[in-house]
Scaffold this active site. Structure first.
Site, PDB file in Angstrom:
ATOM      1  N   SER A   1       1.094  -1.106  -0.132  1.00 15.00           N
ATOM      2  CA  SER A   1      -0.022   0.419   0.287  1.00 15.00           C
ATOM      3  C   SER A   1       0.558   1.671   0.059  1.00 15.00           C
ATOM      4  O   SER A   1       1.530   1.297  -0.911  1.00 15.00           O
ATOM      5  CB  SER A   1      -0.708   0.003   0.931  1.00 15.00           C
ATOM      6  OG  SER A   1      -1.587   1.067   1.106  1.00 15.00           O
ATOM      7  N   MET A   2       0.578   2.032   0.539  1.00 17.82           N
ATOM      8  CA  MET A   2       1.423   3.512   0.959  1.00 17.82           C
ATOM      9  C   MET A   2       3.001   3.060   1.572  1.00 17.82           C
ATOM     10  O   MET A   2       3.449   4.086   0.787  1.00 17.82           O
ATOM     11  CB  MET A   2       1.360   4.223   2.172  1.00 17.82           C
ATOM     12  CG  MET A   2       1.755   5.647   2.143  1.00 17.82           C
ATOM     13  SD  MET A   2       1.412   6.942   3.976  1.00 17.82           S
ATOM     14  CE  MET A   2       2.202   8.103   4.387  1.00 17.82           C
TER      15      MET A   2
ATOM     16  N   ASP B   1      -8.937  -3.368  -5.797  1.00 15.74           N
ATOM     17  CA  ASP B   1      -9.268  -3.979  -4.496  1.00 15.74           C
ATOM     18  C   ASP B   1      -9.857  -3.898  -3.598  1.00 15.74           C
ATOM     19  O   ASP B   1      -9.560  -4.326  -2.445  1.00 15.74           O
ATOM     20  CB  ASP B   1      -7.595  -4.107  -4.264  1.00 15.74           C
ATOM     21  CG  ASP B   1      -6.998  -3.305  -3.963  1.00 15.74           C
ATOM     22  OD1 ASP B   1      -7.996  -2.098  -3.013  1.00 15.74           O
ATOM     23  OD2 ASP B   1      -5.781  -3.233  -3.438  1.00 15.74           O
TER      24      ASP B   1
ATOM     25  N   HIS C   1      -7.805  -5.186  -0.728  1.00 12.67           N
ATOM     26  CA  HIS C   1      -6.737  -4.316  -0.200  1.00 12.67           C
ATOM     27  C   HIS C   1      -5.479  -5.333   1.007  1.00 12.67           C
ATOM     28  O   HIS C   1      -4.558  -5.036   1.145  1.00 12.67           O
ATOM     29  CB  HIS C   1      -6.846  -3.127   0.101  1.00 12.67           C
ATOM     30  CG  HIS C   1      -5.135  -1.905  -0.209  1.00 12.67           C
ATOM     31  ND1 HIS C   1      -5.104  -2.223  -1.377  1.00 12.67           N
ATOM     32  CD2 HIS C   1      -5.048  -1.415   0.996  1.00 12.67           C
ATOM     33  CE1 HIS C   1      -4.380  -0.638  -0.505  1.00 12.67           C
ATOM     34  NE2 HIS C   1      -4.150  -0.407   0.651  1.00 12.67           N
TER      35      HIS C   1
END
Length: 625
Positions: A280-281, A530, A581
């Site tokens: 992710s980030m 997602d 996710h």
């Protein structure tokens, strides 16, 4: 744009999405000149109870941001808060709701007890593979616990307690909300700690394996790595304070210096290059680091540092071009999770933590603004079309923020694209927020190699893969693993707040939750992704952007594996084939791929594309030089 934001909204119809089946049969859309008629939304009682339980269990400890990148209805154990236990809360709830909640908890417990946590690692080990490359894991947004190290009077009761990512957070949020907000929000002028406050990222594997008791994040990956022979000597979690802008991570915590030093030490001790794994980030953080470590403005390692030290980068669900839902969160403190709550839940949430408060908290975490969508209209479309529009789709995804006609509104004279929406956010936000964001990030596109090279000297460009290049490391291997096939926020319908809310909030618009029609669900337009990050963000750079010479001059090999969302019906976290996710971190084949790469066998992994990303990416208005 300011004059445009004062004029009335013309007629606009909600977009349709032919690929998204609906149980309802909404009325046929009228012509663009007619006023849109919202269709009453019909849900079963079970579904209503589901959303109420999400509110009751989730909003108290994480609706601020757990709704942003985690599902709060997956809790396992319930603590006591002051003199009240969770059972006390349940006693006053409808019996049907309580039953749904207890069934959910029992289902998760049964799944955990029946799950062989180390099965994937044992399978890979049985093939003769073992720990080979040192591995460094960089978590995503909100998944790192934050604990207080302050010794001022306001902080002493919370010394070394987690005010993010634990039940201590829930207790503080419920019983001492203002103190919790004071700790969790950064200083609006400096973007660093407020005076007298010292919140720091927890360290080690405990920082990221569980968000709260029972809600695992990296734990499944850690279990399988251990089966292959990994331990704290050859594996490392590079946790960070995700609230900080990336430059501030180095200024306050020396984060990138410590990450560089750890990688160099791991290579020295193991005599092998390192595998970076991010989620992710965290993938943005890694991309920033790859620029920082080489730059004379950062780690000063030189252009060959990555080639010498990094074997592979495993990019899991990386929001390389941001996340569209960040716009609504920062604009009005809302997202799909809050828009779909029923009236009872909305009332309780607004009384406890209003939209204005949520927007203020989001904005006072400049790190989260790194996920504003990158690439503008070239990637996300304009009012005439978007790359990911579907055949026969009546209204384009390029119309990102939409407004119904026939209302005496004074927000905008037209719908807004992604570019317009970011401009509107910055134009209407407080000066401190605008200055923080503009000084830290960039969302544009570099169209020539000369522009790309010049941007290597501009740290504000380093999170943007459309303005900067991959490292000059020809032997580096990049693996993009991400989920597809789960409905994801793609646009919104907005309206002004209604009295009396309009008199008590500083926000000038809110999601039009009363509109449910076609592809619009409670004012939220759904697209592909997602469940959290849109397909264009996870897939564009991996499938097309990094095939362009100016963005990948060293011809780094990029392998892409898309993972269809195929959840088990009665499994609270989706089971071994989920592609959600967050829950994808427990997916079996993802864990197997990570282990094979760490064991030095990443060459056995082949591209696997199941979505239309190649078609969408080809339509984006980003061209070869």
């Amino acid at each position: 744009m300011e004059s445009a934001l004062r004029r009335r909204v013309p007629g606009n119809d909600p977009p349709s999405e032919s690929s998204t089946p609906r149980d309802e049969s909404p009325e046929k859309l009228e012509t663009p000149s007619d006023k849109i008629k919202a269709v009453p939304h019909r849900r079963t009682k079970t579904s209503k109870r589901k959303y109420t339980s999400i509110f009751l269990l989730g909003s108290l400890f994480g609706i601020i941001a757990a709704g942003f990148f985690a599902k709060s209805n997956d809790l396992i154990e319930f603590p006591e808060i002051g003199g009240l236990s969770m059972d006390s809360f349940l006693d006053v709830l409808p019996a049907g709701l309580v039953k749904d909640m207890r069934d959910l908890v029992i289902g998760e417990r049964d799944y955990i007890q029946s799950y062989d946590a180390f099965a994937v690692g044992r399978k890979v080990r049985s093939e003769g593979l073992s720990a080979h490359h040192p591995i460094v894991m960089v978590p995503g947004v909100i998944s790192t616990g934050l604990e207080s190290w302050g010794t001022s009077n306001i902080s002493l009761p919370y010394f070394r307690k987690r005010l993010w990512g634990s039940w201590s957070m829930m207790r503080a949020l419920v019983l001492d909300k203002e103190t919790w907000k004071t700790h969790i929000m950064l200083d609006k002028k400096t973007g660093l700690d407020p005076p007298g406050i010292k919140l720091r990222a927890a360290q080690g594997f405990d920082a990221t394996d569980f968000f709260i008791t029972g809600y695992w994040i990296w734990n499944k990956i850690l279990e399988n790595l251990a089966s292959l022979g990994y331990d704290p000597i050859n594996s490392y979690t590079a946790a960070y304070d995700w609230r900080l802008a990336y430059a501030k991570l180095e200024e306050r915590d020396h984060y990138f210096t410590r990450l560089k030093t750890h990688i160099e030490l791991a290579m020295l001790l193991q005599n092998r290059k390192v595998v970076l794994t991010s989620h992710s980030m965290g993938s943005q953080v890694v991309f920033y680091f790859l620029h920082w470590v080489a730059s004379k403005h950062g780690g000063n390692g030189g252009d060959d540092w990555v080639e010498k030290h990094i074997e592979s980068w495993i990019n899991v669900s990386g929001c390389m071009l941001g996340a569209l839902k960040s716009v609504s969160a920062l604009l009005s403190g809302e997202m799909r999770d809050t828009a779909q709550l029923n009236a009872f839940a909305v009332y309780g949430l607004e009384k406890f933590l209003s939209k204005s408060e949520r927007a203020e908290i989001f904005r006072a975490m400049p790190g989260m603004s790194s996920m504003l969508p990158i690439g503008g209209n070239a990637i996300w479309g304009d009012l005439s079309g978007a790359p990911d529009d579907q055949p026969g789709q009546e209204h384009s995804y390029g119309s990102f923020l939409n407004f119904r006609s026939g209302q005496n509104w004074t927000i905008s004279d037209r719908n807004l694209t992604v570019d317009d929406a970011i401009g509107y956010l910055l134009d209407t936000a407080e000066d401190w927020y605008r200055d923080q964001v503009k000084g830290s990030y960039s969302w544009g596109i570099a169209h020539t190699s000369a522009e790309v090279e010049a941007n290597e000297d501009d740290p504000a460009k380093w999170i943007n893969p459309l303005e900067t290049r991959l490292p000059l490391a020809p032997s580096l291997r990049i693996y993009c693993f991400y989920g597809v096939g789960k409905s994801t926020e793609r646009g919104y319908y907005y309206r002004p707040p209604e009295p009396p809310a309009s008199l008590t909030t500083n926000l000038n618009m809110t999601i039009d939750t009363g509109l449910t029609q076609g592809a619009v669900d409670h004012g939220v337009i759904m697209g592909e992704g997602d469940g959290t990050v849109n397909l264009m963000s996870t897939g564009y750079m991996c499938n097309r952007g990094w095939k362009m010479k100016r963005y990948n001059p060293a011809n780094v090999k990029v392998t892409v594996v898309e993972m269809p969302h195929e959840p088990e019906r009665f499994n609270p976290r989706g089971g071994p084939n989920t592609a959600d996710h967050v829950d994808i971190l427990g997916r079996q084949n993802l864990n197997e791929f990570i282990l094979r790469i760490a064991a030095g066998r990443g060459d056995t992994i082949r591209d696997h594309i199941v979505s239309n990303i190649l078609e969408y990416a080809a339509r984006a208005k980003v061209y070869e030089e």
